[in-house]
Write a protein that holds these residues in place. Structure first.
Motif, PDB file in Angstrom:
ATOM      1  N   VAL A  70     -95.560 -45.101 -54.513  1.00 16.51           N
ATOM      2  CA  VAL A  70     -94.660 -45.763 -55.459  1.00 16.51           C
ATOM      3  C   VAL A  70     -93.920 -46.898 -54.762  1.00 16.51           C
ATOM      4  CG1 VAL A  70     -92.580 -45.481 -56.859  1.00 16.51           C
ATOM      5  CG2 VAL A  70     -94.392 -43.754 -56.948  1.00 16.51           C
TER       6      VAL A  70
ATOM      7  N   HIS B  48     -93.014 -49.964 -63.399  1.00 17.64           N
ATOM      8  CA  HIS B  48     -93.098 -48.502 -63.387  1.00 17.64           C
ATOM      9  C   HIS B  48     -94.145 -47.985 -64.370  1.00 17.64           C
ATOM     10  CE1 HIS B  48     -90.017 -47.539 -60.485  1.00 17.64           C
ATOM     11  NE2 HIS B  48     -89.202 -48.422 -61.053  1.00 17.64           N
TER      12      HIS B  48
ATOM     13  N   ALA C  61     -97.095 -45.643 -63.065  1.00 20.51           N
ATOM     14  CA  ALA C  61     -97.316 -44.349 -63.708  1.00 20.51           C
ATOM     15  C   ALA C  61     -98.777 -44.170 -64.094  1.00 20.51           C
ATOM     16  CB  ALA C  61     -96.426 -44.223 -64.940  1.00 20.51           C
TER      17      ALA C  61
ATOM     18  N   SER D  30     -91.811 -42.022 -61.558  1.00 25.52           N
ATOM     19  CA  SER D  30     -91.992 -43.184 -60.689  1.00 25.52           C
ATOM     20  C   SER D  30     -90.638 -43.732 -60.245  1.00 25.52           C
ATOM     21  CB  SER D  30     -92.789 -44.264 -61.422  1.00 25.52           C
ATOM     22  OG  SER D  30     -92.883 -45.444 -60.651  1.00 25.52           O
TER      23      SER D  30
END
Length: 313
Positions: free
Chosen positions: A124, A135, A139, A149
């Motif tokens: 991440v 994000h 994800a 995330s």
């Protein structure tokens, strides 16, 4: 595959390698991961791949995570003799360098700290900070929720921020910094060397240059680091025998930071990477394990070199 399909993959190769390097901290493992991704691309039903770049990013990220989770990698890094693989300035595997976050993501300090993250936190952090993925995209790549995330990024940033902000170095700045470092370390005066260090300066060495490649050697204070450097820079017949000759020393930029390169002919014996903060040396990472210097040596041999700081040590 036809030429166009191969070309599409090759157009992404450097970006994928830069991603894999940040995730794994190893150029050799990154190259293997990208090659594995190529084999997946070769066998994929590409008619159903809507966005090749996104598909390849997901494949490389998850292949890298599989490597990080493997038992052999966990054993290697648990032994404590592991440091990230250094890369010479200009190596395409260093990847994007447009933002502070992108540059810091390949610093030795950050790559070393990322070893404390879980594989998913590391992924991440790299996808968000170094490659600017949102994000929702992260994800999808990692098969997690957007909120997960965000939580992983928060935890990763909290740990990574402990590294502080290192200063970028160009070749001229690196030469000045490393020249002062070599002069101080060679003076035999611990006080002169300590004057170049921050009050919280530390060092890490893989011990290979000392014939001690069993675990990391830590220098937790400026005094301990200065003492080790003073002794290490003192020439002796035994050290030259261990090196296989009389080395030279060069100032270079490695992983966006000033570095001292110790060479014998066209072979690199070791590298010391310096992280700079407030015009002083905040940390040093010293690597001499031959397997960790393969790509560094390859790129060193390709380029013209400035005159060495020390012609004959």
């Amino acid at each position: 595959m036809d030429t166009a399909t191969v070309a599409r993959f090759e157009a992404s190769r450097n970006r994928l390698a830069a991603l894999a390097y940040r995730l794994l901290g190893s150029a050799a493992d990154a190259e293997d991961t990208v090659q594995d991704a190529f084999l997946r691309w070769q066998s994929a039903d590409r008619d159903y791949v809507e966005v090749p770049e996104a598909w390849l990013t997901k494949v490389v990220t998850n292949l890298a995570l599989d490597r990080l989770r493997s038992a052999s990698v966990r054993r290697e890094r648990a032994v404590g003799a592991w440091l990230p693989e250094p890369l010479l300035d200009g190596d395409p595997m260093l990847g994007p360098a447009d933002t502070v976050e992108q540059r810091e993501s390949v610093s030795m300090a950050v790559l070393t700290l990322m070893e404390r993250l879980s594989p998913i936190e590391r992924a991440v952090y790299v996808l968000r900070e170094a490659f600017s993925y949102g994000h929702a995209e992260i994800a999808d790549i990692l098969d997690i929720t957007e909120s997960a995330s965000q939580q992983h990024l928060h935890r990763a940033r909290r740990r990574i921020n402990a590294a502080g902000n290192g200063a970028d170095a160009d070749p001229a700045a690196a030469r000045r910094i490393v020249a002062a470092f070599v002069e101080a370390a060679s003076s035999g005066q611990t006080e002169q060397l300590i004057a170049l260090l921050t009050a919280d300066a530390t060092g890490l060495s893989d011990g290979a240059g000392l014939g001690l490649a069993t675990k990391l050697i830590r220098y937790p204070t400026p005094e301990r680091l200065a003492h080790a450097l003073r002794n290490g820079f003192k020439p002796s017949a035994a050290k030259r025998k261990l090196a296989g000759g009389t080395p030279s020393m060069h100032a270079v930029v490695v992983n966006r930071a000033p570095a001292l390169l110790v060479t014998l002919g066209d072979r690199i014996l070791g590298v010391a990477i310096l992280e700079i903060r407030d015009d002083k040396i905040a940390s040093m990472h010293s690597i001499a394990t031959p397997e960790r210097l393969v790509r560094l040596t390859e790129y060193w041999r390709r380029r013209a070199h400035d005159a060495p700081l020390v012609e004959s040590w």
